[in-house]
Design an enzyme around this catalytic site. Structure first.
Site, PDB file in Angstrom:
ATOM      1  N   GLN A 132       0.839  -1.200   0.000  1.00  0.00           N
ATOM      2  CA  GLN A 132       0.000   0.000   0.000  1.00  0.00           C
ATOM      3  C   GLN A 132       0.873   1.248   0.000  1.00  0.00           C
ATOM      4  O   GLN A 132       1.575   1.521   0.965  1.00  0.00           O
ATOM      5  CB  GLN A 132      -0.902  -0.015   1.235  1.00  0.00           C
ATOM      6  CG  GLN A 132      -1.745   1.228   1.427  1.00  0.00           C
ATOM      7  CD  GLN A 132      -2.498   1.193   2.756  1.00  0.00           C
ATOM      8  OE1 GLN A 132      -2.423   0.215   3.489  1.00  0.00           O
ATOM      9  NE2 GLN A 132      -3.205   2.252   3.072  1.00  0.00           N
ATOM     10  N   GLY A 133       0.831   2.021  -1.075  1.00  0.00           N
ATOM     11  CA  GLY A 133       1.643   3.221  -1.200  1.00  0.00           C
ATOM     12  C   GLY A 133       0.867   4.476  -0.849  1.00  0.00           C
ATOM     13  O   GLY A 133       0.433   5.216  -1.748  1.00  0.00           O
ATOM     14  N   SER A 170       1.482   6.574   2.691  1.00  0.00           N
ATOM     15  CA  SER A 170       2.249   7.537   3.471  1.00  0.00           C
ATOM     16  C   SER A 170       3.509   8.007   2.757  1.00  0.00           C
ATOM     17  O   SER A 170       4.145   7.252   2.006  1.00  0.00           O
ATOM     18  CB  SER A 170       2.637   6.937   4.823  1.00  0.00           C
ATOM     19  OG  SER A 170       1.502   6.677   5.615  1.00  0.00           O
ATOM     20  N   GLU A 184     -13.741  -2.305   8.558  1.00  0.00           N
ATOM     21  CA  GLU A 184     -12.466  -2.826   9.025  1.00  0.00           C
ATOM     22  C   GLU A 184     -11.875  -1.975  10.145  1.00  0.00           C
ATOM     23  O   GLU A 184     -11.007  -2.419  10.880  1.00  0.00           O
ATOM     24  CB  GLU A 184     -11.464  -2.929   7.870  1.00  0.00           C
ATOM     25  CG  GLU A 184     -11.620  -4.181   7.020  1.00  0.00           C
ATOM     26  CD  GLU A 184     -12.771  -4.076   6.020  1.00  0.00           C
ATOM     27  OE1 GLU A 184     -13.376  -2.983   5.920  1.00  0.00           O
ATOM     28  OE2 GLU A 184     -13.075  -5.073   5.361  1.00  0.00           O
ATOM     29  N   SER A 206      -2.420   7.450  13.873  1.00  0.00           N
ATOM     30  CA  SER A 206      -1.820   7.525  15.206  1.00  0.00           C
ATOM     31  C   SER A 206      -2.878   7.847  16.265  1.00  0.00           C
ATOM     32  O   SER A 206      -3.939   8.398  15.968  1.00  0.00           O
ATOM     33  CB  SER A 206      -0.721   8.588  15.238  1.00  0.00           C
ATOM     34  OG  SER A 206      -1.290   9.879  15.147  1.00  0.00           O
ATOM     35  N   ASN A 207      -2.562   7.488  17.519  1.00  0.00           N
ATOM     36  CA  ASN A 207      -3.522   7.738  18.595  1.00  0.00           C
ATOM     37  C   ASN A 207      -3.796   9.223  18.781  1.00  0.00           C
ATOM     38  O   ASN A 207      -4.877   9.618  19.213  1.00  0.00           O
ATOM     39  CB  ASN A 207      -3.021   7.109  19.898  1.00  0.00           C
ATOM     40  CG  ASN A 207      -3.232   5.608  19.914  1.00  0.00           C
ATOM     41  OD1 ASN A 207      -3.484   4.993  18.875  1.00  0.00           O
ATOM     42  ND2 ASN A 207      -3.129   5.006  21.073  1.00  0.00           N
ATOM     43  N   GLU A 208      -2.813  10.071  18.463  1.00  0.00           N
ATOM     44  CA  GLU A 208      -3.047  11.510  18.530  1.00  0.00           C
ATOM     45  C   GLU A 208      -4.109  11.925  17.520  1.00  0.00           C
ATOM     46  O   GLU A 208      -4.998  12.740  17.829  1.00  0.00           O
ATOM     47  CB  GLU A 208      -1.737  12.269  18.267  1.00  0.00           C
ATOM     48  CG  GLU A 208      -0.697  12.147  19.375  1.00  0.00           C
ATOM     49  CD  GLU A 208       0.040  10.816  19.373  1.00  0.00           C
ATOM     50  OE1 GLU A 208       0.759  10.540  20.337  1.00  0.00           O
ATOM     51  OE2 GLU A 208      -0.108  10.043  18.396  1.00  0.00           O
TER      52      GLU A 208
END
Length: 385
Positions: free
Chosen positions: A126-127, A129, A245, A369-371
């Site tokens: 998967q491209g 980021s 998902e 991310s959790n942030e």
């Protein structure tokens, strides 16, 4: 291959059928693998067994070689997969590229790519980021410029999982710059990674494994027929395949596994004789029970045909941070024995204390991310400015 309406079965019936077949067909040496992201060759026999049975792609429609599971049965599938210790297979083709093509691809794209995902001929990565476009994906800069029947792609992707053992990449590129809204002008492409100009560089993680890679594109020619959906409309496509998902980022399977290992180690090392440890363990156990209840609440929404809202982000935060706390406590019990990621003898078993601790660092980052998840909850649920 004989087809069956799995959704017509009760959850318990389907769970029993799936469990019985996995017990008979998943190789024992692949169960509960230490390596969270094995490469294709390491799990090829399991991949092909699933494909032959028709159980490789749980949510694809049966006419495309899938099981056609609804959300409720998919949850059962994932729960049993984790409970039985089945190894993770390279799944970007199954979980990302396939659903995208089924919904938005041309007939030619479906006929060409879907069977090769099922056969294992095409292994996908998967491209998405980039160095300056991770959580803020809309700022991606990898460009694709039209040139006759091709596009010329230049740029870089990073944190591309298992790119070093993939031969195709689902790529997000910028085809038009829109200063008013960055989500505009993004396009989805299917890129053969053997094309000249594609360079892959693995990135070793804390455990010395190369799960992630950098991928560079220098004047890479991609046929225009490999564009999925409309040019400049890729943002909506990229988001659409996430579907239900999202709930699985908060599935309690990892902290459950980790807590069992903590229990084994603590029992063997006499940690339960310490009242302070018993108190910390009780809190972890209660938190795990709460996570299971929260997961079941969201699963119930899907079972009843509902849609998950932004509040599902709380699952990912809760699950990933609990996983870290459990593995930190495991290291505390192991003490100096936990050096690196060697297995620690516990009776007739072993506990990979350091390995689990290092693995628990990643889930708070991947999948948003959790942030970022906290920002989603603040804006969409709490309505904060």
């Amino acid at each position: 291959m004989q087809q069956q309406d799995w959704n017509a079965l009760s959850d318990d019936e389907f769970r029993g059928i799936f469990r019985e077949w996995v017990d008979a067909n998943c190789p024992s040496h692949l169960r509960f693998m230490r390596k969270q992201r094995p490469v294709f060759d390491e799990v090829a026999e399991w991949y092909h067994a699933l494909a032959e049975k028709g159980w490789l792609s749980p949510v694809w429609p049966q006419e495309h070689g899938g099981m056609g599971l609804d959300a409720a049965k998919h949850i059962v599938y994932v729960e049993e997969w984790a409970r039985l210790g089945c190894p993770r297979i390279p799944d970007h083709g199954i979980g990302l590229t396939g659903p995208l093509l089924i919904e938005f691809g041309t007939d030619e794209q479906k006929a060409n790519f879907l069977p090769k995902i099922l056969s294992g001929e095409h292994v996908w990565c998967q491209g998405y980021s980039e160095p300056n476009a991770g959580s803020d994906l809309a700022s991606l800069r990898t460009s694709a410029v039209s040139d006759g029947d091709d596009y010329i792609v230049n740029g870089q992707k990073i944190w591309t999982t298992l790119a070093h053992c993939a031969n195709w990449i689902l790529l997000l590129v910028r085809t038009t710059k829109d200063d008013n809204k960055r989500q505009n002008g993004i396009t989805v492409m299917l890129v053969d990674m053997t094309t000249p100009g594609v360079v892959v560089r693995p990135i070793a993680n804390l455990r010395g494994e190369a799960d992630f890679c950098e991928v560079f594109f220098e004047n890479v020619r991609v046929p225009a027929k490999n564009v999925v959906g409309a040019v400049d409309q890729g943002w909506a496509l990229a988001k659409s395949v996430l579907g239900h998902e999202r709930i699985f980022l908060g599935a309690p399977s990892r902290p459950e596994y980790a807590l069992k290992r903590l229990e084994m180690l603590a029992e063997d090392r006499g940690a339960f004789d310490d009242p302070a440890f018993r108190s910390r363990y009780a809190r972890l156990l209660l938190d795990l029970n709460d996570l299971g209840s929260a997961f079941e609440k969201f699963a119930k929404i899907l079972r009843e045909g509902g849609q998950l809202g932004a509040e599902v982000s709380v699952l990912k935060i809760f699950c990933s941070e609990l996983y870290q706390r459990i593995t930190e406590e495991t290291l505390a019990v192991a003490g100096e024995e936990a050096r690196y990621y060697d297995d620690l003898p516990v009776g007739d078993n072993e506990v990979d204390a350091m390995n689990l601790y290092l693995d628990s660092r990643a889930p708070t980052i991947f999948g948003g991310s959790n942030e970022i998840q906290r920002n989603i909850l603040a804006k969409a649920v709490l309505r904060l400015p």
